[in-house]
Structure formats: C-alpha cells, structure tokens
Design a protein around this motif. Structure first.
Motif, short mmCIF file in Angstrom:
data_model
loop_
_atom_site.label_atom_id
_atom_site.label_comp_id
_atom_site.label_asym_id
_atom_site.label_seq_id
_atom_site.Cartn_x
_atom_site.Cartn_y
_atom_site.Cartn_z
N VAL A 1 -6.31 6.57 1.96
CA VAL A 1 -5.37 5.69 1.27
C VAL A 1 -5.94 5.27 -0.09
O VAL A 1 -5.24 5.29 -1.11
CB VAL A 1 -5.08 4.45 2.13
CG1 VAL A 1 -4.28 3.41 1.34
CG2 VAL A 1 -4.31 4.85 3.38
N GLY A 2 -7.23 4.92 -0.10
CA GLY A 2 -7.85 4.51 -1.36
C GLY A 2 -7.85 5.62 -2.39
O GLY A 2 -7.61 5.38 -3.58
N TYR B 1 -6.08 -5.52 8.80
CA TYR B 1 -5.55 -6.68 8.09
C TYR B 1 -5.03 -7.75 9.04
O TYR B 1 -5.08 -8.94 8.73
CB TYR B 1 -4.42 -6.25 7.14
CG TYR B 1 -4.92 -5.42 5.99
CD1 TYR B 1 -5.68 -5.99 4.98
CD2 TYR B 1 -4.65 -4.06 5.91
CE1 TYR B 1 -6.16 -5.23 3.92
CE2 TYR B 1 -5.12 -3.30 4.86
CZ TYR B 1 -5.87 -3.89 3.87
OH TYR B 1 -6.34 -3.13 2.84
N LEU C 1 -11.61 3.11 11.13
CA LEU C 1 -10.52 3.29 10.18
C LEU C 1 -11.01 3.66 8.79
O LEU C 1 -10.21 3.74 7.85
CB LEU C 1 -9.69 2.00 10.10
CG LEU C 1 -9.06 1.51 11.40
CD1 LEU C 1 -8.37 0.17 11.18
CD2 LEU C 1 -8.07 2.54 11.93
N ARG C 2 -12.30 3.87 8.65
CA ARG C 2 -12.84 4.16 7.31
C ARG C 2 -12.24 5.43 6.73
O ARG C 2 -11.99 5.52 5.53
CB ARG C 2 -14.36 4.26 7.37
CG ARG C 2 -15.04 2.91 7.57
CD ARG C 2 -16.54 3.03 7.78
NE ARG C 2 -17.20 3.63 6.61
CZ ARG C 2 -18.49 3.88 6.57
NH1 ARG C 2 -19.26 3.61 7.61
NH2 ARG C 2 -19.03 4.41 5.49
N ALA D 1 -8.81 4.55 5.54
CA ALA D 1 -8.92 3.74 4.33
C ALA D 1 -9.35 4.58 3.13
O ALA D 1 -8.87 4.37 2.01
CB ALA D 1 -9.92 2.61 4.56
N ASP E 1 -1.81 6.94 7.78
CA ASP E 1 -3.07 6.29 7.43
C ASP E 1 -2.85 4.83 7.03
O ASP E 1 -3.65 3.96 7.37
CB ASP E 1 -3.76 7.05 6.29
CG ASP E 1 -4.30 8.39 6.74
OD1 ASP E 1 -4.53 8.55 7.95
OD2 ASP E 1 -4.49 9.27 5.89
N VAL E 2 -1.79 4.58 6.30
CA VAL E 2 -1.48 3.20 5.92
C VAL E 2 -1.18 2.37 7.16
O VAL E 2 -1.66 1.24 7.32
CB VAL E 2 -0.29 3.15 4.94
CG1 VAL E 2 0.17 1.72 4.72
CG2 VAL E 2 -0.67 3.78 3.61
N LEU F 1 0.82 -1.21 0.00
CA LEU F 1 0.00 0.00 0.00
C LEU F 1 0.86 1.26 0.00
O LEU F 1 0.53 2.24 -0.68
CB LEU F 1 -0.92 0.02 1.21
CG LEU F 1 -2.20 -0.81 1.12
CD1 LEU F 1 -2.99 -0.72 2.42
CD2 LEU F 1 -3.07 -0.34 -0.04
N LEU G 1 -4.12 1.03 9.18
CA LEU G 1 -4.87 -0.09 8.63
C LEU G 1 -4.30 -1.44 9.04
O LEU G 1 -4.90 -2.48 8.74
CB LEU G 1 -4.90 0.01 7.10
CG LEU G 1 -5.59 1.26 6.53
CD1 LEU G 1 -5.55 1.23 5.01
CD2 LEU G 1 -7.03 1.34 7.02
#
Length: 552
Positions: free
Chosen positions: A287-288, A113, A280-281, A284, A105-106, A74, A109
C-alpha cells in the motif's frame, strides 16, 4: 478522532482494572471479615460496570470509525498513486494483482488501525499507573509482574522478521489467486471455446492450496504465540499468589493480586495485537509503495499557458527506453498544424511509444515533446498543466476500454458537460449514431464491463467518438481503426476529414489504405524517423517504407 479513541480505550481498560480490583476486595472482605458490601461499594461497582460498558462500546465505535475513514482515504490514495504513475507502474502487472493492492491489502490494514494503535497507548498508561499503585501498596508484587510484562512486550519485535515473512507469503498468495480469478473470469469464453476450463480450474485449485498453506502456517504460529503468552500470564499468576501470600494479609490480598494481574492483562492483549499487526507489514509495504509512487510525468512547478488556435507537434531529439532496451534514439519529427500524418514502422519500432509520449504518460529521457502553435514559441508538454494538456491532446488506442455503464455515459467520459449538438456531431463522425440505432435502448443501453456486449469495431468507434467529443486540437490514433473492416475504416477516415484543418492528426497504422489517406507519412526504424514524404513519394523511393509494406 485518534485522541478520542485513545481516551475511550483508556477509560475501558482503567475501568476494567478498577472493577476487578474492587470486586476482589469486596469478596475478600466478605470472606475474611464476614462483612457484606456497603451502599458505597455497591454503587461504585455499578458505576464501574456502566463506565466499562459505555467505554467499550465507545472505543469500538470510534476505533472502527477511525479505521474505516483511514481505509477510505488509503483506497483513494492508492488509486491516485496508480493513476499518477500509470502506465509505467501498471505496465506488465496483472489487473487482479493491482486489485489486490488497491482493495485486499488496504482492507487487511483495518485490524491495525482499529485494534492496535489506541490499545497500545492505553495499555502502556494503565500498566504504568497500576505499577505505581502496586509499588506504593506492596512493591514485592511487581517482582513477578515486571519480567513477564517485559517478555510480552519484547516478543512482537523479536519475532517481527518471521511474522513479516509469513505475512508476505500470505499476501503474495492472495494476490496471485486474485489475479488468476480475474483472468479466468475475463477469459471464460476463450477457456470454454478451447476446452481449457479444466486446466484453468486446476490452476485455481493450486493457487487456492498455496494460499491455504500460507494461511495455515501463519495461523499456526499465531496459535503457538498465544499459548506462550498464556503460559507467561500463568507464571505471573503463580508468582503474584506466592508473593501476596507472604506479604499481604486480610481482604487486601485478593485485591492486590487482582490489581497485579489486571495491569498485566492489557499488556498481553497488546502483545497479541502487535504480533498480528506485524504480519501486515507486507500489505502495508504494498500500500505504501502505491501511495508514494512517483509520477511518471511530474506536474510543472509553474505551468505555462497554452496558446489558442491550431497546434502542431514536434518531437525533438527524443530518447526513451523501458529500462531494458532503447526504443527511441534521438527521434526528430514535426507535424504541422492541421496536418494528418501517418506514423508507420515494423512492430517494436516505437510507434505506440510516440503516442504515449504525446499523451505524456511518460517523459522522454532526453529531448523534448512540444506543441507548436501557428505563431509563437513552442510549448514543452512538461510545462503544461494536466487539464490544459488533456483538453488539447486526445490519444485513442486500439484497445481503449469501455466501462460498465450506458453508451451515453461512456461517450461523455471526458466531456460530461458537452451539449447535445456536440454529442450528436461526435457520434455521427465516428458512426456511433448507427450503433445506437441498433441497440434496444439506444444511447441508454448498458454496454457491459469493458464493452463486452459490443464488437471490437463498435468499441473502436465509441472510443473515437469519446475523443472527438473533447474537440481536441491534436488527435492521436494508435491503431484505433485496426478492428474496423475496410469499409468501416474508409467511412471513419472520410468522416474525420470534417474539420481536419482545425486539428492535427497523428495516425499509427499498418493498413495501407489508412496510410494512403494521410497528408504525409513518417517511417520509424531503429528508434528514428528514417523517411518522410507523401505516399507516392515513399512508394517511389522504396527503402524502409517498402520494407514496412512488405511485412504488413
């Protein structure tokens, strides 16, 4: 790896349920029937303890290995997204905010995971299998278990909006604090020089307090949610005990209760993990957005080959805006192969935008930016492969950054395989050889992050030498010599005349002495070229050129 992680998590949770159930049955047998556990029971318990220990270790090892591999990928994809969409995406954004997206931010996450995906799947399987066993042994025990399990499972999605809001607030506060910290460190000398350190320290305190408040709000909600989950489990415990007291007798009573609660525990743990993941949305999403950032200059589907020999430049009917205002409006400009053109205009006229378009940081909204060979058809920059474009066109800005490495490493950034002769020639032309001679370790001297150990003029010379080392056929200098004194500017201009006929040079400049040395001058006004000619011709003509000189 995700499948192996799921298998390990399933073995871990199933072994735990089997262990507590068999232990409860063994204790019940000892208490009710006054029988000591036999060798088979003891061996089974030892095996289950061993399996649980190994499965727990394996699941943690695999899940974190998987998480860190995903995070490593990522980070690269976030960087690629920023690079692909730069400078449009990063224009106006603070470096600390970008660092927060690329790193903070990465990193946030990792929990999802490592602790959510495999655990959710394994919990679903264990709950389903345990419920089937309970339905066969004693269906009444499911009566208090199923409603509590449903409530635990429904709670995270029902409260997801609030978690997302609180998580977004925390991530935004963290990004603001990161940006403030980076800017404060970068500007420490100025803050000290102007006595602004106390005010800046108070700004950092304020951002720290804002982050602390956001984190406390988020964690307070998590604590309340955990208390509600615990209360639901207690309700299930009471219900299972009451149901077992009326339906199950003997040594199987504690075993049935343990099984009922054993299948419910993973559901509660998964609800907690899913709830935390909901916060964490925001991370995410950031990052997205970076990973999926559209290219400011998309790669061509079928790249065209670039002709050999000298190349000219042509901007034909170019229109461009930054969304809020038009900068170029039908601009037409041609620079012949081997010519040196000075591009002038008042601030905001679009000179640097032309340089960005020649570097293909952006594509024009309409019109075309082309490389024109001495013979043959022109080639639109949009039809060139990235490597061909970067090999042919070099753009050097006024604030071209240096990296925390040696002087030689910074020079070889774009041409790491350049031979010693080319290296020495580029350094000589830009005057970097004299800079190296004055440094303690010569070309092996570390220049500091962003070249902080060097002066602005030295950094400009190094950036110029770095571009020359690629032997570009089109060289664009965007106020590159603005940080040089008059003598340095003249020396660099004189040195650039070596081999000037082999490359096309576009110089964005304000300094009259720099403009005077160009073969031709083009004047930008209101997004168009309104005058072109030699220095003498434009001085005699007056008009827009005279206004530029008067304001310069």
């Amino acid at each position: 790896m995700a499948v192996r992680t799921f298998v390990a998590a399933l073995a871990d949770q199933a072994a735990l349920v089997a262990l507590v159930t068999l232990t409860a049955h063994t204790v019940g047998t000892a208490v009710v029937e006054r029988q000591a556990p036999g060798p088979v029971t003891i061996t089974t318990l030892l095996v289950l303890v061993t399996v649980r220990a190994l499965a727990t270790w394996r699941e943690m090892d695999l899940s974190h290995d998987l998480a860190y591999r995903v995070l490593a990928e990522l980070r690269v994809r976030v960087f690629d997204g920023l690079a692909r969409s730069a400078p449009a995406r990063i224009r106006g954004r603070r470096s600390g905010d970008l660092a927060s997206a690329a790193l903070g931010d990465v990193e946030a996450l990792e929990f999802f995971y490592a602790h959510a995906v495999a655990q959710l799947l394994a919990s679903a399987v264990v709950f389903g299998g345990g419920s089937v066993v309970l339905a066969v042994l004693e269906p009444w025990l499911l009566l208090p278990v199923l409603p509590v399990a449903a409530l635990l499972a429904l709670a995270p999605p029902l409260e997801s909006r609030g978690r997302a809001v609180r998580g977004a607030r925390t991530r935004a506060a963290a990004a603001d604090l990161s940006a403030e910290a980076v800017e404060s460190v970068d500007g420490l000398r100025e803050l000290l020089a102007f006595g602004a350190l106390d005010a800046r320290r108070e700004r950092l305190r304020a951002h720290g307090r804002a982050l602390g408040e956001a984190q406390r709000s988020e964690q307070a909600w998590e604590a309340d949610a955990a208390a509600v989950r615990d209360l639901l489990v207690v309700v299930a415990v009471v219900g299972v005990v009451l149901a077992a007291a009326h339906t199950v007798a003997g040594a199987w009573a504690p075993a049935a209760m343990a099984l009922a609660l054993g299948v419910l525990a993973p559901v509660a743990d998964s609800a907690a993990a899913l709830g935390q993941a909901g916060g964490l949305r925001a991370a995410a999403a950031r990052v997205g957005a970076a990973v999926r950032a559209p290219a400011g200059a998309p790669a061509p589907a079928a790249p065209r080959p670039l002709p050999g020999g000298p190349l000219g430049v042509r901007l034909r009917g170019v229109r461009f805006d930054y969304g809020d205002r038009a900068v170029l409006d039908g601009l037409d400009l041609t620079v012949r192969p081997g010519e040196t053109l000075a591009l002038v205009g008042v601030s905001g006229a679009g000179k640097s935008t032309c340089a960005y378009l020649l570097a293909r940081f952006w594509d024009p909204a309409s019109g075309a930016v082309e490389l024109v060979p001495e013979s043959g058809p022109p080639v639109d920059l949009r039809d060139l492969a990235e490597t061909d474009l970067r090999g042919a066109v070099s753009v050097v800005g006024q604030d071209a950054p240096l990296f925390h490495g040696t002087l030689a490493e910074n020079l070889r950034l774009a041409a790491p395989d350049a031979d010693a002769a080319a290296f020495a020639e580029a350094a000589r032309v830009a005057g970097v050889d004299r800079i190296a001679a004055d440094l303690s370790d010569g070309y092996q001297t570390r220049v500091g992050e962003r070249g902080t150990t060097l002066s602005g003029g030295q950094r400009a010379r190094i950036a110029l030498a770095r571009a020359l080392l690629t032997r570009p056929r089109v060289l664009v200098l965007d106020e590159t010599t603005a940080n040089l004194d008059t003598e340095g500017d003249a020396a660099v201009s004189a040195a650039l005349k070596d081999g000037a006929h082999l490359r096309t040079t576009v110089i964005v400049a304000h300094r009259p002495s720099t403009i005077r040395r160009a073969d031709r001058v083009a004047v930008l006004e209101a997004g168009r070229v309104v005058q072109t000619g030699t220095w003498a011709e434009l001085v005699a003509e007056g008009g827009a050129f005279a206004r530029v000189l008067a304001r310069g």
